[in-house]
Design a protein around this motif. Structure first.
Motif, PDB file in Angstrom:
ATOM      1  N   ALA A  17      30.342  31.855  37.581  1.00 27.71           N
ATOM      2  CA  ALA A  17      31.202  32.647  37.835  1.00 27.71           C
ATOM      3  C   ALA A  17      32.645  32.815  37.200  1.00 27.71           C
ATOM      4  O   ALA A  17      33.702  33.317  37.024  1.00 27.71           O
ATOM      5  CB  ALA A  17      32.130  32.891  39.464  1.00 27.71           C
ATOM      6  N   LEU A  18      32.875  31.508  37.485  1.00 29.17           N
ATOM      7  CA  LEU A  18      34.468  31.038  36.867  1.00 29.17           C
ATOM      8  C   LEU A  18      33.838  31.186  35.274  1.00 29.17           C
ATOM      9  O   LEU A  18      35.415  31.356  34.396  1.00 29.17           O
ATOM     10  CB  LEU A  18      35.261  29.770  36.939  1.00 29.17           C
ATOM     11  N   ALA A 163      43.365  35.760  26.533  1.00 34.07           N
ATOM     12  CA  ALA A 163      42.451  36.509  27.064  1.00 34.07           C
ATOM     13  C   ALA A 163      41.670  35.998  28.564  1.00 34.07           C
ATOM     14  O   ALA A 163      40.503  35.810  28.625  1.00 34.07           O
ATOM     15  CB  ALA A 163      41.503  35.290  25.944  1.00 34.07           C
ATOM     16  N   ALA A 164      42.758  35.354  29.496  1.00 28.58           N
ATOM     17  CA  ALA A 164      42.648  35.217  30.639  1.00 28.58           C
ATOM     18  C   ALA A 164      42.241  36.510  31.020  1.00 28.58           C
ATOM     19  O   ALA A 164      41.846  37.751  30.898  1.00 28.58           O
ATOM     20  CB  ALA A 164      43.614  34.631  31.387  1.00 28.58           C
ATOM     21  N   GLY A 165      40.895  35.961  32.990  1.00 28.72           N
ATOM     22  CA  GLY A 165      40.511  36.738  33.071  1.00 28.72           C
ATOM     23  C   GLY A 165      41.791  37.410  34.462  1.00 28.72           C
ATOM     24  O   GLY A 165      42.713  37.245  34.732  1.00 28.72           O
ATOM     25  N   PRO A 166      41.144  38.457  35.338  1.00 23.37           N
ATOM     26  CA  PRO A 166      42.458  38.751  36.577  1.00 23.37           C
ATOM     27  C   PRO A 166      42.304  37.861  37.262  1.00 23.37           C
ATOM     28  O   PRO A 166      43.514  38.609  38.277  1.00 23.37           O
ATOM     29  CB  PRO A 166      41.592  40.211  36.782  1.00 23.37           C
ATOM     30  N   ASP A 167      41.397  37.405  37.642  1.00 27.16           N
ATOM     31  CA  ASP A 167      41.557  36.338  38.997  1.00 27.16           C
ATOM     32  C   ASP A 167      42.367  34.966  39.055  1.00 27.16           C
ATOM     33  O   ASP A 167      42.167  33.871  39.733  1.00 27.16           O
ATOM     34  CB  ASP A 167      40.135  35.826  39.922  1.00 27.16           C
ATOM     35  N   ALA A 382      48.207  33.802  52.209  1.00 28.83           N
ATOM     36  CA  ALA A 382      48.580  33.683  50.342  1.00 28.83           C
ATOM     37  C   ALA A 382      47.933  34.585  49.871  1.00 28.83           C
ATOM     38  O   ALA A 382      48.743  35.243  49.268  1.00 28.83           O
ATOM     39  CB  ALA A 382      48.371  32.447  49.663  1.00 28.83           C
ATOM     40  N   LEU A 383      46.099  35.097  50.938  1.00 26.27           N
ATOM     41  CA  LEU A 383      45.821  36.159  49.653  1.00 26.27           C
ATOM     42  C   LEU A 383      45.569  37.724  50.155  1.00 26.27           C
ATOM     43  O   LEU A 383      45.918  38.324  49.569  1.00 26.27           O
ATOM     44  CB  LEU A 383      44.433  35.573  50.060  1.00 26.27           C
ATOM     45  N   MET A 384      46.669  37.877  51.398  1.00 27.06           N
ATOM     46  CA  MET A 384      47.213  39.429  51.628  1.00 27.06           C
ATOM     47  C   MET A 384      48.595  39.225  50.634  1.00 27.06           C
ATOM     48  O   MET A 384      47.935  40.308  50.502  1.00 27.06           O
ATOM     49  CB  MET A 384      47.079  38.933  52.938  1.00 27.06           C
ATOM     50  N   ILE A 385      49.188  38.410  50.798  1.00 26.10           N
ATOM     51  CA  ILE A 385      50.403  38.605  49.807  1.00 26.10           C
ATOM     52  C   ILE A 385      49.442  39.122  48.014  1.00 26.10           C
ATOM     53  O   ILE A 385      50.145  40.339  47.690  1.00 26.10           O
ATOM     54  CB  ILE A 385      51.176  37.855  49.689  1.00 26.10           C
ATOM     55  N   LEU A 386      48.453  38.482  47.691  1.00 26.31           N
ATOM     56  CA  LEU A 386      48.200  38.833  46.581  1.00 26.31           C
ATOM     57  C   LEU A 386      47.414  39.141  46.406  1.00 26.31           C
ATOM     58  O   LEU A 386      47.306  40.928  45.210  1.00 26.31           O
ATOM     59  CB  LEU A 386      47.402  37.704  45.808  1.00 26.31           C
ATOM     60  N   ALA A 387      47.266  40.505  47.224  1.00 24.82           N
ATOM     61  CA  ALA A 387      46.165  41.820  47.829  1.00 24.82           C
ATOM     62  C   ALA A 387      46.551  42.562  47.374  1.00 24.82           C
ATOM     63  O   ALA A 387      46.505  43.905  46.224  1.00 24.82           O
ATOM     64  CB  ALA A 387      45.187  41.681  48.842  1.00 24.82           C
ATOM     65  N   PHE A 388      48.165  42.395  47.668  1.00 24.71           N
ATOM     66  CA  PHE A 388      49.376  44.011  47.237  1.00 24.71           C
ATOM     67  C   PHE A 388      49.658  43.110  45.545  1.00 24.71           C
ATOM     68  O   PHE A 388      50.583  44.437  44.966  1.00 24.71           O
ATOM     69  CB  PHE A 388      50.080  44.169  47.974  1.00 24.71           C
ATOM     70  N   ALA A 389      49.198  42.464  44.979  1.00 30.87           N
ATOM     71  CA  ALA A 389      50.547  42.140  43.714  1.00 30.87           C
ATOM     72  C   ALA A 389      49.568  42.172  42.355  1.00 30.87           C
ATOM     73  O   ALA A 389      50.153  42.585  41.415  1.00 30.87           O
ATOM     74  CB  ALA A 389      50.861  40.713  44.171  1.00 30.87           C
ATOM     75  N   ASP A 390      48.325  41.883  42.452  1.00 33.90           N
ATOM     76  CA  ASP A 390      47.540  41.842  41.924  1.00 33.90           C
ATOM     77  C   ASP A 390      45.431  42.169  41.816  1.00 33.90           C
ATOM     78  O   ASP A 390      45.391  42.258  43.498  1.00 33.90           O
ATOM     79  CB  ASP A 390      47.245  40.633  40.563  1.00 33.90           C
ATOM     80  N   HIS A 391      44.961  42.129  41.176  1.00 31.72           N
ATOM     81  CA  HIS A 391      43.406  42.925  41.349  1.00 31.72           C
ATOM     82  C   HIS A 391      42.534  41.097  41.890  1.00 31.72           C
ATOM     83  O   HIS A 391      41.567  41.362  42.124  1.00 31.72           O
ATOM     84  CB  HIS A 391      42.790  43.527  40.239  1.00 31.72           C
ATOM     85  N   GLY A 392      42.874  40.212  41.645  1.00 29.88           N
ATOM     86  CA  GLY A 392      42.223  38.665  40.817  1.00 29.88           C
ATOM     87  C   GLY A 392      41.345  38.408  42.578  1.00 29.88           C
ATOM     88  O   GLY A 392      40.836  37.782  42.374  1.00 29.88           O
ATOM     89  N   VAL A 393      41.439  38.663  43.270  1.00 27.64           N
ATOM     90  CA  VAL A 393      40.982  38.143  44.798  1.00 27.64           C
ATOM     91  C   VAL A 393      39.763  38.984  44.654  1.00 27.64           C
ATOM     92  O   VAL A 393      38.979  38.608  45.441  1.00 27.64           O
ATOM     93  CB  VAL A 393      42.088  39.058  45.900  1.00 27.64           C
ATOM     94  N   LEU A 394      39.479  39.809  44.012  1.00 31.77           N
ATOM     95  CA  LEU A 394      38.425  40.870  44.124  1.00 31.77           C
ATOM     96  C   LEU A 394      37.181  40.003  43.108  1.00 31.77           C
ATOM     97  O   LEU A 394      36.521  41.009  43.104  1.00 31.77           O
ATOM     98  CB  LEU A 394      38.613  42.019  43.730  1.00 31.77           C
ATOM     99  N   GLY A 395      38.134  38.836  41.968  1.00 27.54           N
ATOM    100  CA  GLY A 395      37.267  38.688  40.919  1.00 27.54           C
ATOM    101  C   GLY A 395      35.713  37.879  41.903  1.00 27.54           C
ATOM    102  O   GLY A 395      36.091  37.568  42.612  1.00 27.54           O
TER     103      GLY A 395
END
Length: 670
Positions: A17-18, A163-167, A382-395
């Motif tokens: 997946a990565l 070329a980095a991904g969103p996560d 940490a993931l709750m904060i990141l959820a409001f900053a970018d899309h990477g949590v859903l990668g």
């Protein structure tokens, strides 16, 4: 041996997946691997090894199954006039056939999101079963340490080349937390005297590896990640250090309360450091990138959302013309609101906060190995904060990594977890101390409770296998068909029509796509391409619209299939759907202008005249590279269409009108 194979399967799934791009094959591979792991864990380990029954209570199963149930409900026909999205009624009128109203705007997107959630759930539950043994838990922690180190290094390398991904930032933050937890565990082992008969792994190699990982992740975090990711990593690490301090120096009720109060004050003070975007939606307040299209989507979201995965499908519609969809990605919180609604997001946040509280309490109440549940609590914050900053949590890669981390945390949070040398694959005799059912219970109740984890994992594995087959079946179908029956969308119609940038639409697109998309040639003649293109069956195209009515390219193809000399009754409606479902797709613009100007009934309608004017103005003033397409549209236009096109061009650039006439004359004389 079986458990080692399961651990290897999980590692392969996360690594795939990565490393692999998020396409159909990677999704199918991950689904099959995790389904196999779930089935193995459900079938082979003894009942005593499935001590997950102490954690996997029926109430928790209901909570975990609720998102999957809601996603499935979004694809079920709704009664008319309720929560169904109005796009289905409009599409039904355009296709002149009855379509059931459902919540989601793209059933394929919702099914892919459901498959990802099931994969994440399987990874978490399988890890929780494996890590009931403290030795296995340490091995999983070290695997996570190695995985996050490699993933961070790869992300940093790709980030330097763009070329980095969103996560990436999510994986870096998880790497910081895992390295901090590993270091604390190693320090604890160094300071603790060994007990006779207790198996303790060597702490020094783990400590050195944790320091290396911390250096790599912090360097990547400070150089490339945003401020919100830095704050999330600091707060998560601070929570781990707070638990460590309470365990070492501040035992007792008042000491614990004092440390937690200080941690809360630091938490609130740290949040004020993050620059907030004012006068915007709270779900994108921490984002540093442009969120213009996301704000528009949030304004139109309904109480039940637009369907899981719909944010990716809707983004090309709401973005500005000519702006690449890859430049903007909704934050994870905004995507959840768009997909599932505000109530669902609030429920997720409440569950995350309660889960973090439970893990902290269990961490403070354990005799040993308290760092695992503390790590889960830190990751939740940490993931709750990141959820409001970018899309990477859903990668896909980041979500699977987080699932393994939470599975490790909950697996080691139970009162009976962490026993020394518990071998899940070799211990066959029942252990009464680990039996979650008292001896006074009836045999039927005892069997039901102990079989509960097996049934859950078995159902989850079967569901993943069915979803994988559902995803891979269209590819098998296409592999057995000749290219004369199923042709590429890009080669069948002018200018290489593209589909909206959505992985969720891949399954529907497989039914009409049989080859790779060539580069668009805006200067080529629409008539020449249409003359050489094989026909696409209209029923094949309509099949895709029945599952995703937002496919503006397919609406345009159906409208173009009608001859201008004798247009079908639904041609104007299909053309209008193309305008409204893909207003900013420049690949569709040349053919759309040609089809619109070739039909007198369309040119005479005031609404279409405004839409045509928008496209022509966009070409003349902002997209000079597409100007040759106006020559092709001028050649194929009707008398009224030519007159209207001449008036539009003369308003913007009268000199170019002479060029259009001259080129048309030269091409007509050949």
């Amino acid at each position: 041996m079986i458990i080692r194979l399961v651990m290897l399967a999980e590692l392969v799934a996360i690594a795939a997946a990565l490393v692999m791009p998020e396409n159909l094959r990677s999704w199918v591979f991950v689904a099959f691997v995790l389904a196999t792991a779930s089935m193995i864990v459900a079938i082979f380990p003894p009942v005593a090894a499935l001590g997950l029954a102490r954690l996997l209570r029926p109430g928790l199963v209901v909570v975990l199954a609720t998102p999957a149930f809601l996603m499935a409900l979004q694809a079920v026909p709704m009664p008319i006039g309720t929560l169904g999205n109005p796009i289905w009624a409009t599409a039904s009128t355009a296709l002149n056939e009855p379509l059931a109203e459902i919540i989601t705007v793209d059933t394929g997107a919702t099914m892919f999101s459901l498959a990802q959630y099931c994969a994440v759930l399987a990874a978490a539950l399988v890890t929780a079963v494996i890590t009931l043994d403290r030795i296995r838990a340490a091995q999983v922690l070290h695997l996570l340490l190695s995985l996050t180190t490699i993933a961070t290094a790869l992300w940093f390398t790709k980030e330097t080349t763009g070329a980095a991904g969103p996560d990436g930032s999510t994986l870096v933050v998880l790497g910081v937390l895992v390295s901090a937890a590993t270091a604390i565990r190693a320090v604890d082992q160094l300071r603790r005297h060994r007990r006779p008969g207790t198996i303790v792994s060597a702490p020094l190699p783990a400590l050195f590896a944790a320091i290396i990982t911390m250096i790599v992740c912090v360097a990547a975090l400070l150089i490339r990640a945003n401020l919100a990711a830095v704050v999330a990593a600091l707060l998560g690490s601070g929570l781990l250090l707070s638990v460590f301090a309470i365990r070492r120096w501040f035992l007792g009720l008042w000491g614990t309360a004092g440390v937690l109060a200080a941690a809360m004050i630091i938490f609130i003070a740290t949040l004020t450091v993050i620059p907030l975007r004012t006068n915007t939606d709270p779900t994108i307040a921490l984002s540093t990138s442009s969120q213009t299209a996301t704000e528009r989507m949030l304004q139109d979201v309904g109480p039940a959302g637009s369907g899981a995965g719909a944010s990716t499908v809707l983004l090309p519609i709401y973005r500005d013309a000519g702006v690449s969809a890859s430049r903007e990605r909704p934050t994870a919180a905004a995507a959840i609101v768009i997909d599932m609604g505000w109530v669902f997001l609030c429920g997720v946040l409440i569950c995350a906060v309660l889960g973090a509280g439970v893990l902290i309490w269990r961490s403070l109440s354990r005799a040993h190995d308290y760092i695992y549940p503390a790590l889960g609590a830190a990751a939740s914050i940490a993931l709750m904060i990141l959820a409001f900053a970018d899309h990477g949590v859903l990668g896909l890669g980041a979500s699977l990594s987080a699932a393994v981390l939470f599975g490790l945390a909950f697996g080691q949070s139970g009162p009976g977890a962490g026993r020394d040398a518990l071998s899940l694959e070799a211990k066959e005799a029942p252990d009464r101390a680990a039996d979650p059912v008292p001896a006074s219970y009836p045999k039927f109740a005892s069997a039901l409770v102990t079989a509960w984890p097996r049934v859950t994992l078995m159902v989850l594995g079967i569901t993943l296998i069915m979803q994988a087959l559902w995803m891979v079946f269209p590819e098998w179908y296409l592999g057995g068909q000749s290219s004369s029956k199923i042709v590429s969308t890009a080669t069948a119609w002018p200018n290489g029509i593209s589909k909206p940038a959505s992985i969720a639409a891949a399954r529907e697109d497989l039914w009409i796509r049989g080859g790779s998309k060539p580069g668009a040639n805006s200067a080529s003649s629409a008539d020449e391409q249409e003359a050489t293109a094989p026909p696409v069956p209209s029923n094949t195209l309509a099949r895709a619209l029945r599952s995703s009515p937002l496919r503006g390219d397919i609406w345009l193809m159906l409208a173009a299939a009608s001859k201008p000399s004798s247009p079908q009754p639904g041609t104007a409606a299909m053309l209008k759907m193309s305008y409204y479902t893909a207003p900013n797709d420049l690949d569709l613009l040349p053919l759309r202008v040609s089809v619109a100007l070739a039909t007198d009934a369309v040119v005479r309608e005031p609404e279409f005249r405004d839409l045509i004017k928008r496209d022509v103005n966009l070409v003349v003033t902002h997209r000079p590279a597409l100007r040759p397409a106006l020559v092709s549209a001028y050649r194929s236009a009707s008398a009224d269409g030519r007159t209207y096109l001449e008036s539009l061009i003369s308003e913007q650039d009268p000199s170019y009108l002479d060029q259009v006439r001259a080129r048309n004359f030269r091409q007509g004389s050949r």
